[in-house]
Scaffold this active site. Structure first.
Site, mmCIF file in Angstrom:
data_model
loop_
_atom_site.group_PDB
_atom_site.id
_atom_site.type_symbol
_atom_site.label_atom_id
_atom_site.label_comp_id
_atom_site.label_asym_id
_atom_site.label_seq_id
_atom_site.Cartn_x
_atom_site.Cartn_y
_atom_site.Cartn_z
ATOM 1 C CG HIS A 1 -0.262 -0.263 2.521
ATOM 2 N ND1 HIS A 1 0.617 0.638 3.076
ATOM 3 C CD2 HIS A 1 -0.295 -1.319 3.378
ATOM 4 C CE1 HIS A 1 1.066 0.171 4.220
ATOM 5 N NE2 HIS A 1 0.546 -1.025 4.428
ATOM 6 C CG ASP B 1 4.398 -2.062 12.081
ATOM 7 O OD1 ASP B 1 3.419 -2.553 12.649
ATOM 8 O OD2 ASP B 1 4.486 -1.967 10.841
ATOM 9 N N GLY C 1 8.591 1.460 8.721
ATOM 10 C CA GLY C 1 7.547 2.464 8.972
ATOM 11 C C GLY C 1 7.286 2.606 10.466
ATOM 12 C CD GLN D 1 8.354 -4.494 12.279
ATOM 13 O OE1 GLN D 1 7.769 -5.561 12.405
ATOM 14 N NE2 GLN D 1 8.267 -3.789 11.175
ATOM 15 C CG HIS E 1 4.266 -1.823 1.996
ATOM 16 N ND1 HIS E 1 2.948 -2.188 2.004
ATOM 17 C CD2 HIS E 1 4.852 -2.541 2.973
ATOM 18 C CE1 HIS E 1 2.741 -3.085 2.951
ATOM 19 N NE2 HIS E 1 3.875 -3.319 3.562
ATOM 20 C CB VAL F 1 1.589 6.412 4.571
ATOM 21 C CG1 VAL F 1 0.704 6.929 3.448
ATOM 22 C CG2 VAL F 1 3.050 6.761 4.289
ATOM 23 C CG MET G 1 -1.960 3.991 4.329
ATOM 24 S SD MET G 1 -2.424 3.672 2.635
ATOM 25 C CE MET G 1 -2.967 5.297 2.143
ATOM 26 C CB SER G 2 -2.650 -1.678 8.232
ATOM 27 O OG SER G 2 -2.596 -3.058 8.541
#
Ligand code: PAF
Length: 283
Positions: free
Chosen positions: A34, A150, A147, A153, A37, A176, A184-185
């Site tokens: 998406h 996360d 990103g 992470q 990414h 984003v 976005m996911s």
């Protein structure tokens, strides 16, 4: 754009590029791209002469009963999107290439992997750290792009890089969002229309937190209470946690000062969604 599936070929390709003096960028992903990414690919493209995207749905970061089997996949579309973003190479290994029989070595970033999402997703960050360590060895990039959606992470990977002396710079890129604020996911695909609408309360609650802090509130408990009250107004959204932690340590933040991460996870229908904001709070 090349698609490489073997570890040996991938490593040789990157070594060649490094040998030729090129800056190599890596964007680790699980595919089903998406705009989030694509923003990572673009950041890598701007900085680096050679950009590799890894596309691997990593089984070790999914717990029993999680969505490994139904995790969305669309290789053809991903290849098109990566090519359009100017990516040079996709690394797309089979699971048995990454995890040979009797695979025994794992990387664990202790306590930090057990708070926030780690408290309910046992072993998740161990799986993430392990696969990212493997990717850093297979694709010896100068820079790796992740990103901030996360955020935990990012924290775990930075700590792994620091503690285990990986020679790579971790670049954290902004979340984003859709026009209405939803982060976005790939998992947003699970949302039914009414759930998709309800899910916007998550970012609204984070914005509320930002506003309260901007208005002078420094008690984390009060901010979290207001966020929880707002989210509670959406019956389709069930929060798993809403927390404020110190961005330096990931320990709970009682009073808000310095760099603070306000993070949440919630179930909306079949989807488990996460989101966060990072605040720099003046004393
Ligand atoms: O963020 C992801 O997509 C994954 O957790 C990652 C970093 C690619 C590891 O599998």
């Amino acid at each position: 754009m090349r698609i490489v599936t073997s570890i040996g070929e991938m490593r040789d390709t990157v070594r060649e590029r490094r040998g030729a003096g090129q800056l190599v960028g890596l964007v680790p992903t699980m595919g089903f791209f998406h705009a989030g990414h694509v923003s990572l690919m673009q950041a890598a493209r701007e900085d680096c002469a050679f950009v590799v995207v890894s596309l691997f749905v990593n089984p070790t970061q999914f717990g029993p009963g999680e969505d490994l089997a139904e995790y969305p996949r669309d290789l053809d579309r991903d290849v098109e999107m990566a090519e359009a973003a100017g990516v040079d190479c996709i690394f797309h290994p089979e699971a048995r290439e990454m995890y040979p029989e009797r695979f025994l070595a794992y990387v664990e970033v202790k306590e930090a992997g057990e708070v926030l999402c780690g408290a309910s997703r046992h072993g998740h960050f161990r799986g993430v750290a392990t696969v990212v360590a493997k990717l850093f060895n297979i694709i010896p990039a100068h820079r790796a792009y992740f990103g901030l959606k996360d955020a935990q992470q990012v924290w775990v990977i930075r700590r792994m890089v620091r503690d285990l002396d990986f020679d790579v710079e971790v670049v954290a890129c902004p979340t984003v969002r859709e026009e209405d604020g939803l982060a976005m996911s790939s998992r947003n695909i699970y949302l039914k229309p009414e759930e998709r609408k309800a899910a916007t309360v998550l970012y609204r609650s984070l914005r509320l937190a930002g506003d309260l802090v901007a208005g002078g509130e420094r008690h984390a408990a009060r901010v979290l209470e207001e966020m929880n009250a707002l989210i509670a107004g959406e019956p389709l959204v069930r929060t798993e946690y809403v927390e404020a932690v110190d961005w330096e340590t990931l320990g709970p933040a009682g009073m808000l000062r310095g760099e603070v991460l306000i993070a949440l996870a919630a179930r909306v229908g079949k989807a488990r969604l996460i989101d966060n904001i990072l605040l720099d709070v003046p004393a």
